[in-house]
Design a protein around this motif. Structure first.
Motif, PDB file in Angstrom:
ATOM      1  N   UNK A 168       0.183 -52.577  43.898  1.00 51.70           N
ATOM      2  CA  UNK A 168      -0.717 -53.652  44.302  1.00 51.70           C
ATOM      3  C   UNK A 168      -2.064 -53.359  43.661  1.00 51.70           C
ATOM      4  N   UNK A 169      -2.399 -54.104  42.614  1.00 49.35           N
ATOM      5  CA  UNK A 169      -3.606 -53.806  41.824  1.00 49.35           C
ATOM      6  C   UNK A 169      -4.865 -53.732  42.670  1.00 49.35           C
ATOM      7  N   UNK A 170      -4.951 -54.544  43.709  1.00 45.68           N
ATOM      8  CA  UNK A 170      -6.156 -54.565  44.526  1.00 45.68           C
ATOM      9  C   UNK A 170      -6.265 -53.346  45.440  1.00 45.68           C
ATOM     10  N   UNK A 171      -5.199 -52.536  45.491  1.00 46.65           N
ATOM     11  CA  UNK A 171      -5.206 -51.345  46.333  1.00 46.65           C
ATOM     12  C   UNK A 171      -4.990 -50.080  45.488  1.00 46.65           C
ATOM     13  N   UNK A 172      -5.495 -50.103  44.280  1.00 51.39           N
ATOM     14  CA  UNK A 172      -5.297 -48.959  43.385  1.00 51.39           C
ATOM     15  C   UNK A 172      -5.860 -47.670  43.981  1.00 51.39           C
ATOM     16  N   UNK A 173      -7.062 -47.726  44.534  1.00 48.88           N
ATOM     17  CA  UNK A 173      -7.660 -46.518  45.114  1.00 48.88           C
ATOM     18  C   UNK A 173      -6.842 -46.011  46.290  1.00 48.88           C
ATOM     19  N   UNK A 174      -6.379 -46.924  47.134  1.00 43.34           N
ATOM     20  CA  UNK A 174      -5.583 -46.524  48.285  1.00 43.34           C
ATOM     21  C   UNK A 174      -4.254 -45.904  47.860  1.00 43.34           C
ATOM     22  N   UNK A 175      -3.644 -46.444  46.808  1.00 44.83           N
ATOM     23  CA  UNK A 175      -2.381 -45.895  46.338  1.00 44.83           C
ATOM     24  C   UNK A 175      -2.572 -44.516  45.704  1.00 44.83           C
ATOM     25  N   UNK A 176      -3.684 -44.317  44.992  1.00 43.00           N
ATOM     26  CA  UNK A 176      -3.977 -42.991  44.464  1.00 43.00           C
ATOM     27  C   UNK A 176      -4.164 -42.002  45.608  1.00 43.00           C
ATOM     28  N   UNK A 177      -4.886 -42.408  46.656  1.00 41.53           N
ATOM     29  CA  UNK A 177      -5.081 -41.531  47.814  1.00 41.53           C
ATOM     30  C   UNK A 177      -3.752 -41.187  48.476  1.00 41.53           C
ATOM     31  N   UNK A 178      -2.812 -42.140  48.492  1.00 40.75           N
ATOM     32  CA  UNK A 178      -1.494 -41.877  49.061  1.00 40.75           C
ATOM     33  C   UNK A 178      -0.744 -40.842  48.241  1.00 40.75           C
ATOM     34  N   UNK A 179      -0.830 -40.937  46.915  1.00 42.51           N
ATOM     35  CA  UNK A 179      -0.212 -39.938  46.041  1.00 42.51           C
ATOM     36  C   UNK A 179      -0.825 -38.558  46.291  1.00 42.51           C
ATOM     37  N   UNK A 180      -2.138 -38.493  46.375  1.00 45.33           N
ATOM     38  CA  UNK A 180      -2.816 -37.218  46.604  1.00 45.33           C
ATOM     39  C   UNK A 180      -2.365 -36.618  47.934  1.00 45.33           C
TER      40      UNK A 180
END
Length: 299
Positions: free
Chosen positions: A170-182
């Motif tokens: 979800x392009x609009x949640x790129x930061x949130x998805x990166x945080x989920x990976x971390x």
């Protein structure tokens, strides 16, 4: 992200000392017609400041002296559009915890997000493989926003303090998805480092259009005595690490990534950041000690 369901006040502060005027224009999501416009106010030190209210997801851009649309160097989100890159209104992301510090030397597994898992979330299903390899650190190649239509590796950042949308489900949640990976890496005992590129921008040299810093203040880049851009990076423009605004943007970008839980940073062509005599590196080192993150330099 919530689309147009929430609004935010966007505070702008850009360095453009040679400009006679700077305006911000913005377009609400799914809204046609002419964009809204607000002149910024000249402030001390060559800065221009202002604030506007827009819905989350609204696109905005700057113009100096009526020139081309430019990206806000401090934007938290950036979208590639048919008209070029555009800053995107979004809320600040919450602060996520770093992983537990390792007591032994790091074993680093470097990966490209798209090549390894297709997306930030897609990488998670392969983390057990990383653990099985004996690695203790996952190092992500750059996640700064960049134009991935003509660049694969991501070493041509448009801005330094946002997260690349092209690796998100979800392009609009790129930061949130990166945080989920971390967070998923932390759950497996892995630290996460990010390869950061602060020595140049993805605007290239003078033969390419200005997209952000180069269009706001030419003095932010190092130049030869004849005025030609220094390109020791091989990418057309090297920023001046002695400039206070460059330093501000570098530390801002690091802070934002650390807020996503990132544990360390590997600096691309770090020697180029010492061309000021080491002042910027000293600031980064002091910041890292305060934030409790690791630093690695590529010569």
């Amino acid at each position: 992200m919530g689309g147009a369901s929430s609004s935010h006040t966007v505070h702008l502060r850009v360095h453009a000392p040679s400009a006679g005027d700077v305006v911000v224009e913005w377009q609400e999501p799914a809204q046609g017609g002419s964009p809204s416009t607000l002149p910024l106010q000249a402030a001390a030190g060559g800065f221009w400041t202002g604030a506007f209210i827009a819905s989350e997801g609204a696109h905005y851009w700057l113009r100096a002296d009526g020139g081309p649309a430019l990206v806000d160097p401090s934007c938290r989100d950036l979208a590639m559009t048919p008209d070029g890159p555009r800053s995107v209104v979004r809320a600040a992301w919450p602060v996520h915890p770093q992983g537990a510090p390792h007591t032994e030397g790091a074993v680093v597994y470097e990966l490209h997000v798209k090549g390894f898992g297709g997306s930030y979330l897609g990488c998670i299903e392969h983390l057990d493989h990383v653990v099985a390899s004996g690695a203790t650190v996952v190092e992500l190649m750059p996640v700064h926003p960049f134009d991935d239509t003509d660049n694969y590796w991501g070493y041509m950042p448009i801005v330094w303090g946002a997260v690349h949308r092209g690796y998100a489900v979800d392009a609009e949640r790129a930061a949130e998805e990166l945080a989920t990976l971390v967070s998923a890496a932390h759950d497996r005992g892995l630290d996460v480092w990010i390869d950061v590129v602060f020595n140049h921008t993805g605007e290239g040299g003078g033969e390419f259009p200005a997209l952000t810093l180069r269009g706001l203040d030419p003095a932010l880049h190092r130049r030869h005595p004849n005025g030609r851009l220094v390109t020791d990076s091989g990418c057309g423009n090297d920023v001046d690490p002695s400039h206070p605004y460059v330093r501000e943007l570098v530390l801002e970008g690091l802070d934002r990534y650390a807020d996503l839980g990132v544990d360390g940073f590997r600096f691309d062509l770090a020697s180029l950041l010492t061309r000021d005599g080491g002042g910027l590196v000293e600031l980064i080192t002091a910041w890292a000690e305060q934030r409790g993150v690791e630093l690695v330099a590529e010569a």
